[in-house]
Design a protein around this motif. Sequence first.
Motif, PDB file in Angstrom:
ATOM      1  N   THR A 165       2.827   8.437  11.902  1.00 37.69           N
ATOM      2  CA  THR A 165       1.657   9.260  11.565  1.00 37.69           C
ATOM      3  C   THR A 165       0.938   9.683  12.830  1.00 37.69           C
ATOM      4  O   THR A 165       0.583  10.853  13.017  1.00 37.69           O
TER       5      THR A 165
ATOM      6  N   ILE B  74     -16.492   3.368   5.710  1.00 36.07           N
ATOM      7  CA  ILE B  74     -17.298   3.345   4.478  1.00 36.07           C
ATOM      8  C   ILE B  74     -18.694   2.763   4.727  1.00 36.07           C
ATOM      9  O   ILE B  74     -19.630   3.045   3.990  1.00 36.07           O
TER      10      ILE B  74
ATOM     11  N   LEU C  49     -13.002   9.963  10.469  1.00 38.90           N
ATOM     12  CA  LEU C  49     -13.626   9.524   9.223  1.00 38.90           C
ATOM     13  C   LEU C  49     -12.595   8.625   8.547  1.00 38.90           C
ATOM     14  O   LEU C  49     -11.577   9.094   8.030  1.00 38.90           O
ATOM     15  N   GLY C  50     -12.865   7.313   8.557  1.00 42.07           N
ATOM     16  CA  GLY C  50     -11.870   6.311   8.146  1.00 42.07           C
ATOM     17  C   GLY C  50     -11.465   5.531   9.384  1.00 42.07           C
ATOM     18  O   GLY C  50     -11.296   6.114  10.462  1.00 42.07           O
ATOM     19  N   ALA C  51     -11.379   4.218   9.221  1.00 41.54           N
ATOM     20  CA  ALA C  51     -11.014   3.357  10.361  1.00 41.54           C
ATOM     21  C   ALA C  51      -9.956   2.359   9.918  1.00 41.54           C
ATOM     22  O   ALA C  51      -9.968   1.198  10.311  1.00 41.54           O
ATOM     23  N   GLY C  52      -9.047   2.818   9.055  1.00 42.30           N
ATOM     24  CA  GLY C  52      -7.977   1.955   8.548  1.00 42.30           C
ATOM     25  C   GLY C  52      -6.741   2.053   9.421  1.00 42.30           C
ATOM     26  O   GLY C  52      -6.817   2.441  10.597  1.00 42.30           O
TER      27      GLY C  52
ATOM     28  N   ILE D  29       2.811  12.473  14.696  1.00 40.64           N
ATOM     29  CA  ILE D  29       2.748  13.852  14.197  1.00 40.64           C
ATOM     30  C   ILE D  29       1.330  14.421  14.362  1.00 40.64           C
ATOM     31  O   ILE D  29       1.159  15.598  14.689  1.00 40.64           O
TER      32      ILE D  29
ATOM     33  N   SER E 290      -9.699   8.978   5.405  1.00 43.51           N
ATOM     34  CA  SER E 290     -10.626   8.146   4.635  1.00 43.51           C
ATOM     35  C   SER E 290     -10.111   7.825   3.239  1.00 43.51           C
ATOM     36  O   SER E 290     -10.705   6.996   2.561  1.00 43.51           O
TER      37      SER E 290
ATOM     38  N   ARG F 291       0.882  -1.185   0.000  1.00 43.08           N
ATOM     39  CA  ARG F 291       0.000   0.000   0.000  1.00 43.08           C
ATOM     40  C   ARG F 291       0.907   1.218   0.000  1.00 43.08           C
ATOM     41  O   ARG F 291       1.276   1.732   1.028  1.00 43.08           O
TER      42      ARG F 291
ATOM     43  N   LEU G 272      -6.536  14.726   6.673  1.00 38.18           N
ATOM     44  CA  LEU G 272      -5.182  14.182   6.522  1.00 38.18           C
ATOM     45  C   LEU G 272      -4.948  13.356   5.266  1.00 38.18           C
ATOM     46  O   LEU G 272      -3.806  13.023   4.959  1.00 38.18           O
TER      47      LEU G 272
ATOM     48  N   LEU H 281     -14.900  14.852   1.595  1.00 39.98           N
ATOM     49  CA  LEU H 281     -15.951  14.330   2.484  1.00 39.98           C
ATOM     50  C   LEU H 281     -16.279  15.283   3.644  1.00 39.98           C
ATOM     51  O   LEU H 281     -17.366  15.220   4.202  1.00 39.98           O
TER      52      LEU H 281
HETATM   53  P1  NAI Z   1      -6.913   2.511   4.734  1.00 38.74           P
HETATM   54  O1  NAI Z   1      -7.240   2.115   3.336  1.00 38.74           O
HETATM   55  O2  NAI Z   1      -6.314   1.505   5.672  1.00 38.74           O
HETATM   56  O3  NAI Z   1      -8.247   3.085   5.436  1.00 38.74           O
HETATM   57  C1  NAI Z   1      -9.190   3.908   4.803  1.00 38.74           C
HETATM   58  C2  NAI Z   1     -10.443   3.970   5.668  1.00 38.74           C
HETATM   59  O4  NAI Z   1     -11.338   4.934   5.123  1.00 38.74           O
HETATM   60  C3  NAI Z   1     -11.214   2.662   5.749  1.00 38.74           C
HETATM   61  O5  NAI Z   1     -11.631   2.454   7.072  1.00 38.74           O
HETATM   62  C4  NAI Z   1     -12.425   2.904   4.853  1.00 38.74           C
HETATM   63  O6  NAI Z   1     -13.576   2.159   5.245  1.00 38.74           O
HETATM   64  C5  NAI Z   1     -12.635   4.378   5.046  1.00 38.74           C
HETATM   65  N1  NAI Z   1     -13.370   4.978   3.922  1.00 38.74           N
HETATM   66  C6  NAI Z   1     -13.138   4.858   2.607  1.00 38.74           C
HETATM   67  N2  NAI Z   1     -14.067   5.539   1.897  1.00 38.74           N
HETATM   68  C7  NAI Z   1     -14.887   6.104   2.800  1.00 38.74           C
HETATM   69  C8  NAI Z   1     -16.056   6.900   2.684  1.00 38.74           C
HETATM   70  N3  NAI Z   1     -16.539   7.266   1.494  1.00 38.74           N
HETATM   71  N4  NAI Z   1     -16.661   7.302   3.818  1.00 38.74           N
HETATM   72  C9  NAI Z   1     -16.177   6.935   5.022  1.00 38.74           C
HETATM   73  N5  NAI Z   1     -15.082   6.177   5.189  1.00 38.74           N
HETATM   74  C10 NAI Z   1     -14.457   5.758   4.084  1.00 38.74           C
HETATM   75  O7  NAI Z   1      -5.978   3.764   4.607  1.00 38.74           O
HETATM   76  P2  NAI Z   1      -4.963   4.363   5.703  1.00 38.74           P
HETATM   77  O8  NAI Z   1      -3.638   3.711   5.585  1.00 38.74           O
HETATM   78  O9  NAI Z   1      -5.622   4.336   7.027  1.00 38.74           O
HETATM   79  O10 NAI Z   1      -4.781   5.855   5.183  1.00 38.74           O
HETATM   80  C11 NAI Z   1      -5.896   6.715   5.138  1.00 38.74           C
HETATM   81  C12 NAI Z   1      -5.497   8.057   4.586  1.00 38.74           C
HETATM   82  O11 NAI Z   1      -4.693   8.711   5.536  1.00 38.74           O
HETATM   83  C13 NAI Z   1      -4.700   8.010   3.281  1.00 38.74           C
HETATM   84  O12 NAI Z   1      -5.257   8.896   2.339  1.00 38.74           O
HETATM   85  C14 NAI Z   1      -3.356   8.497   3.659  1.00 38.74           C
HETATM   86  O13 NAI Z   1      -2.818   9.262   2.613  1.00 38.74           O
HETATM   87  C15 NAI Z   1      -3.634   9.341   4.873  1.00 38.74           C
HETATM   88  N6  NAI Z   1      -2.488   9.385   5.736  1.00 38.74           N
HETATM   89  C16 NAI Z   1      -2.013  10.628   6.108  1.00 38.74           C
HETATM   90  C17 NAI Z   1      -0.879  10.744   6.836  1.00 38.74           C
HETATM   91  C18 NAI Z   1      -0.412  12.083   7.281  1.00 38.74           C
HETATM   92  O14 NAI Z   1      -1.068  13.047   7.100  1.00 38.74           O
HETATM   93  N7  NAI Z   1       0.735  12.193   7.894  1.00 38.74           N
HETATM   94  C19 NAI Z   1      -0.091   9.541   7.170  1.00 38.74           C
HETATM   95  C20 NAI Z   1      -0.711   8.278   6.815  1.00 38.74           C
HETATM   96  C21 NAI Z   1      -1.862   8.230   6.101  1.00 38.74           C
END
Ligand code: NAI
Length: 550
Positions: free
Chosen positions: A265, A328, A292-295, A268, A372, A148, A398, A377
């Motif tokens: 992450t 989601i 918003l997002g639970a990844g 910070i 998310s 990823r 973020l 959103l």
């Molecule tokens: P992930 O793919 O593991 O999780 C994404 C989550 O968002 C899932 O829980 C999914 O169900 C949810 N989601 C997707 N579409 C949605 C919708 N329409 N409505 C509500 N929820 C929705 O991704 P991960 O690794 O958690 O990363 C998420 C985001 O965070 C990425 O865009 C990444 O770029 C950003 N991020 C930012 C960082 C920073 O600012 N320093 C560091 C790491 C990640």
Amino acid sequence: MPHDSKRGIDVLRDPGLNKSTAFTEAEKQAMGLVGLVPDVTESEDLQLQRVVLQLAQKNTDLERYIYLVNLLDHNQTLFYRTVMSDPARFLPIVYDPTIGEACLKFGHIYRQPRGMYLSMARRGKVKEILKNWPQEDVRFICVTDGGRILGLGDLGANGAGIPIGKLELYTACAGVPPQYLLPMYLDAGTNNEQYLHDPLYLGMRKRRPSAGELYPFVDEFVEAVQEVFPKCCIHFEDWTGSDAVHLLQRYRDKYCVYNDDIQGTAGIVLAGMVNAAKLKGTKLTDEKYLFLGAGSAAIGLADLIGSAMQRDGMTLQDAQSRIYMFDIHGLLDDSRKDLLDFQKPYAHRHAPTRDFVAAIESIKPTTIVGVSTVGGLFNQKVVESMSRINDRPVILALSNPTDHAECTPQQAYTWSKGKAIYAAGVQFPPVHFEGRTFLPGQANNFYIFPAIGMAVFATQATRVTDEMFIEAAHAVADQVPSDLLKQGLLFPLQSNVLEAEIQTAARVAKLVFDSGLARVPEPKDMVGFIRQHVYKPEYPIETGPSRVAA
Ligand code: NAI
């Protein structure tokens, strides 16, 4: 003499020794370089001027990235001198956002190897392969399986650009000497159809294995590292969400490992939350969070906030009860049957809802955190709802790259009528709204993981703990001057990143000593101790007579 055996063209071909046009006359004589380089002796700053001139002639950041990687392949000192001369300008070229494009095209822009490539086809042979690396004392391996990459999905071997870039930041941001760093691509195949059919793709042309097959191979790798590089810390980067969480759980209490996507992450963003609370005159334990997002990013952050609230005197259960998540499929509530083990602590008793604004109105969070991956959103209704409930709504959008941000700073400040405290995952320019200038900060991990790296390097720490990330978060937060904080800036200025990281590393190092995790004696002056370890992008002075004597 450190570089005893190499002479002539071999010196010029070694990026750690090559000074290009900066060799002194004595060095040229002693190393057999006369006639192999132009007959001048330039200073590092003059060389830097030429680099900047050549960079200005490139049309795109990808071309500048290729140029800088090429420079690193030939002259390590000049590369770091360039990047460290103006971090705010060069970090976005050697890392995010340009690195995303570089990874997408990795097999096409590939020039020469950097780091190591370890494929699952080599099962049973990992220890032998690690011994092929020329440096004996490796302190950090940054490893990805390309599962990823950033927000770009499964890039397989094209993800090899990430550990390369990430480790450059250890040096450029916190001064960890580059010779101790080893980028690693662990090739477990890819499910990316485009790459599987691309003749220039540089990885195994196989689909990804199950976790049951993958994890024993990762075990072999992690155990081999302990034997071959006993002082090494393994930094996991850009694995898929569930692999990231599971592999961290698997190793964190046994070995010196961490996962930057999860812990860095979280660190910070926690720094941003600490400063947001400072701006509002509240404490972390007063806040209520809705994600918003639970990844993986959300879980890592929620877990760290929970630990930080515990540090401030709350029970873990009370802390978790102040953290909600919405994915989601809607709000994570305790009736949901589709949740993963690590999401369950954040699924509370609540009526099911798929309406984010309704969730805000009912939960009344002080902070919403967008992780998310989906741009836009946090729409006007979301921001207005947050502004009705809070005097100073904290809005952290973020997701990246830029068009994935849940809202822009302009939107957050406009829709909240200037009340929002905002930060993003990417850099946005200042916003002018109703006669005021707001400084939207970027929650960039590079304030945290290089400083953690420097602290681990200097103390030879045996573990990387969550407490170290919490300490780093507070240290980063404390370095934002109050006038900039008042303009909404939650993170230190990028132009001053090295000094900020030295101060952060010193605080983390103190914690390492206090926790009994250091393998060196504790110094009296912690900042001075860190400074002693900081790499400087200057050529070593080689003197003719001793070279001749060697
Ligand atoms: P992930 O793919 O593991 O999780 C994404 C989550 O968002 C899932 O829980 C999914 O169900 C949810 N989601 C997707 N579409 C949605 C919708 N329409 N409505 C509500 N929820 C929705 O991704 P991960 O690794 O958690 O990363 C998420 C985001 O965070 C990425 O865009 C990444 O770029 C950003 N991020 C930012 C960082 C920073 O600012 N320093 C560091 C790491 C990640």
